[in-house]
Design an enzyme around this catalytic site. Sequence first.
Site, PDB file in Angstrom:
ATOM      1  N   HIS A  97       0.826  -1.207   0.000  1.00  0.00           N
ATOM      2  CA  HIS A  97       0.000   0.000   0.000  1.00  0.00           C
ATOM      3  C   HIS A  97       0.856   1.250   0.000  1.00  0.00           C
ATOM      4  CE1 HIS A  97      -3.634  -2.317   0.648  1.00  0.00           C
ATOM      5  NE2 HIS A  97      -4.295  -1.201   0.401  1.00  0.00           N
TER       6      HIS A  97
ATOM      7  N   LYS B  24     -10.277  -6.876   8.253  1.00  0.00           N
ATOM      8  CA  LYS B  24     -11.015  -6.959   9.513  1.00  0.00           C
ATOM      9  C   LYS B  24     -10.807  -5.664  10.276  1.00  0.00           C
ATOM     10  CE  LYS B  24      -7.353  -8.781  12.421  1.00  0.00           C
ATOM     11  NZ  LYS B  24      -7.033  -8.528  13.805  1.00  0.00           N
TER      12      LYS B  24
END
Lengths: 187, 283
Positions: free
Chosen positions: A38, A103
């Site tokens: 990322h 999550k």
Amino acid sequence: MTARQITNPISEETLLELKAGDRVLLSGTIYTARDAAHKRMFEALQNGEQLPFDIAGQTIYYVGPTPAKPNQVIGSAGPTTSGRMDKYTPALLDKGLKGMVGKGYRSPEVIESMKKNKAVYFAAIGGSGALIARSIKSMEVIAYADLGPEAIHKLTVQNFPAVVIIDSEGNDWYQIGKQQFQEEGPV
Amino acid sequence: MQVRTIQYKEIVDQVASMCQEANFELGQDVVAAFQSALKTETSATGKDILEQLILNADIAKSERVPMCQDTGVSVFIVEVGQDCHIQGGSVYDAINEGVKKGYEEGYLRHSIVDHPITREKSKGYNTPSIIHIEMIPGDELVIHMSAKGGGSENMSALKMLKPSDGLEGIKSFILDTVAKAGPNACPPLVVGVGIGGNFERCAYLAKKSLFRHIGHRSELPEIAALENELMEKINQLGIGPQGMGGNTTALDVKIEIEPCHIAALPVAVNLNCHASRHKELRI
Ligand code: SF4
């Protein structure tokens, strides 16, 4: 409530139909990326460079699997905490990213950007990596190979279990779900 | 007085296998806690998640694969008998060598960076471990190991309360920590609490409490009552399995206390996810 079958990449029509709390089974192609990938994608965009793959319409799974044993496609492969990707996410959503699987909570900035770009956030069950691995049928490195397990991989999944946590309207199942079961009482 | 000799190599081999067992085979106490939660959970999604966690533990055990991809930092509490002598090297080196061997050969994940700021990956596969040593009478070596995941560790907290904050202050800090952690710590949780000592001691007590089996209550009646009360209150928060709503937010609450300074009330809350991986070994 039975789980809804979803094909990835997800059609725009399906994306808009998904609602916070829906149970789904994902099948098709998804991509892996976590912290290091990322950061690199984000920096590439800041420098005006191309992303290493076309993320328009695609889904990213936040995962850092264990090494595969000789007979396995992938080792244990449950979701990691999505919040660590929040800083980099709006820029990817602006480039057309439509689905994320991880999550945990997302930041208000990510939720705003999801509403604007009509994207969906799914959660897989944290800590069920041995079970999830069964739904991953193939894995191939497509970018940032030098990052090793953190490289971007293309996965073919079949009936990968997940729950819609934040839908394209910004409804957040972590808030709604909790409220339903909260018992009044002095805390 | 007789001094017992323990070979370095024996520690390495036993630690290597305990690291793998911890990651492949979830303790019976945790599986039993899932099963009993399944009977009381009222959320359909919550029940579904608990069922998947039981299935996941079964797969991990039978296929000898890690139950979770975050195979954690290996944390050890080592009780070293003062009449035992380790031959061939230090106990720290033996444990680290065991972890490296167990993790590498067991296809467990290497999750350690050597430098917290530059984030440079450690060269020793998943080492260094975190090792606490306690000296005990006798000639035994007792090794307690935990594979501690990052998700739940990151949501843990420590606070130096004022004595005037009292019991109510302690309870609200614990509930608040669990509420803030929500889905990020992978509930259902085991909540470890340390009260007293000082700044670093209360964190250690919280960690140490997590090594107790699920269902095990403090021997101090007032602390056992507090464990029960907090367990009930945490399960009323509504967070549920994976934070998706339900009444199974904690599988257990453990509290350890210690004397402290007249002006202090340190409290630490160390959260453990449902993948509560602990093993014990006596040499
Ligand atoms: S918090 Fe625990 S169960 Fe969740 S991903 Fe981390 S180690 Fe696994």
